[in-house]
Design a protein around this motif. Structure first.
Motif, short mmCIF file in Angstrom:
data_model
loop_
_atom_site.label_atom_id
_atom_site.label_comp_id
_atom_site.label_asym_id
_atom_site.label_seq_id
_atom_site.Cartn_x
_atom_site.Cartn_y
_atom_site.Cartn_z
N HIS A 116 -19.92 -33.51 -43.96
CA HIS A 116 -19.63 -34.72 -44.74
C HIS A 116 -20.79 -35.03 -45.69
CE1 HIS A 116 -17.30 -35.13 -41.03
NE2 HIS A 116 -16.55 -36.04 -41.60
N HIS A 121 -7.42 -36.59 -45.55
CA HIS A 121 -7.31 -35.24 -46.12
C HIS A 121 -5.87 -34.79 -46.34
CE1 HIS A 121 -11.67 -34.30 -45.88
NE2 HIS A 121 -11.60 -35.33 -45.04
N HIS A 128 -8.18 -29.96 -42.66
CA HIS A 128 -7.94 -30.48 -41.32
C HIS A 128 -7.00 -31.67 -41.44
CE1 HIS A 128 -11.20 -33.00 -42.77
NE2 HIS A 128 -11.20 -33.78 -41.70
N HIS A 142 -15.84 -30.40 -36.11
CA HIS A 142 -15.37 -31.75 -36.47
C HIS A 142 -13.96 -32.00 -35.94
CE1 HIS A 142 -14.70 -35.34 -38.83
NE2 HIS A 142 -13.77 -34.77 -39.57
N HIS A 145 -7.07 -34.93 -40.59
CA HIS A 145 -7.45 -36.35 -40.67
C HIS A 145 -6.74 -37.03 -41.84
CE1 HIS A 145 -11.36 -35.89 -38.10
NE2 HIS A 145 -10.27 -36.02 -37.37
N ASP A 179 -15.06 -31.52 -44.24
CA ASP A 179 -15.75 -32.28 -43.19
C ASP A 179 -16.52 -31.41 -42.20
OD1 ASP A 179 -14.72 -34.38 -44.52
OD2 ASP A 179 -13.55 -35.20 -42.85
ZN LIG Z 1 -12.40 -35.52 -41.05
#
Ligand SMILES: [Zn+2]
Length: 278
Positions: free
Chosen positions: A216, A117, A112, A192, A114, A213
């Motif tokens: 987590h 990452h 993903h 998420h 974020h 995630d």
């Molecule tokens: Zn995340």
């Protein structure tokens, strides 16, 4: 750039011979102290006192004699500074600790978008980069600029994703499951983030699920507690169900930020921060 078709869903497992058995590693590149109140959505609903929690940061290596796949990349040096999140190792150092030559990486899977990452993807300047089309298109849309989403991503990282598409290095997956390589699948679970993915690897010891995630902390699926960053809570609960189902089928689940990874998998691969999962 390529896309997937329904045919992807029919390819469940690879024909893994002994020489192509996958090794799976988790590399811990950062760690910080937080609290249960800051980790779980609406923690007050559980009527428990707050407690300290360590949040570890990992990315993962999947490799055999034929290929090396890096799953996620850590965060950028800029984000470490602006967010005051010092690292144990930079992405480059963490790859070195796992004895991965960036130039020899065949695929980079981004679970993903974020910051923690995708921020290190620029270190990996060759090979195919894979993420779900849902995830990519969401982060390129105006909704991603709303504060509750925007604070979890870095504009420079998103610009880099755009560049990967322009450079024809990005594969955006449209189906789930999507076969990444023989014996390695990507599942899109959402929750998420809109297109959150997990990676399932066939190993000599059974399937390993790199949950990233989608989980987590193990507590999320063991006690049914959503994390506090959530794009779609119903999808997050469904993702918990899917992960629990995979666990009941015998898969080994690897949480994305839980320090328990360091103890559940006590074997190291040549470095204190490189955990051998399989
Ligand atoms: Zn995340």
């Amino acid at each position: 750039m390529s896309d997937t078709t329904a045919a992807d869903a029919t390819t469940g497992s690879g024909s893994a011979g002994p020489s192509s058995t996958y090794e799976v590693l988790a590399v811990r590149y950062a760690s910080r102290l937080t609290t249960a109140h800051d980790v779980y959505l609406n923690y007050h609903l559980y009527r428990e006192p707050d407690r300290p929690l360590t949040m570890d940061y990992f990315f993962w290596i999947v490799r055999n004699a034929e290929r090396t796949i890096v799953v996620d990349t850590g965060y950028s040096a800029d984000a470490a500074v602006t967010r005051d999140r010092p690292v144990l190792m930079s992405t480059r150092q963490a790859l070195q600790a796992a004895r991965v030559d960036p130039a020899g990486v065949d695929q980079v899977v981004l679970t993903h978008a974020h910051f923690d990452h995708i921020g290190g993807v620029s270190v990996l300047d060759s090979g195919e980069v894979v993420m779900t089309r849902t995830e990519y298109e969401f982060w390129m849309s105006p909704l991603a600029e709303r504060h509750q989403f925007a604070h979890t991503a870095e504009r420079a990282d998103l610009d880099h994703l755009r560049q990967l598409v322009a450079d024809d290095r990005m594969t955006l997956t449209g189906g789930s499951p999507h076969q990444l390589a023989p014996g390695v699948q990507l599942l899109q679970l959402g929750g998420h983030t809109p297109g959150q993915a997990v990676v399932v690897v066939e190993t000599a010891g059974g399937d390993v699920v790199l949950a990233s995630d989608a989980m987590h902390y193990y507590e999320e699926i063991e006690r049914d507690r959503p994390f506090n960053i959530v794009a779609d809570m119903a999808a997050m609960y469904r993702a918990f169900d899917q992960l629990n189902e995979l666990g009941q089928q015998g898969a080994v689940l690897v949480a994305g930020h839980d320090p328990a990874v360091m103890t559940r998998f006590p074997e190291r691969a040549g470095h204190d921060e490189v955990v051998r999962i399989a």
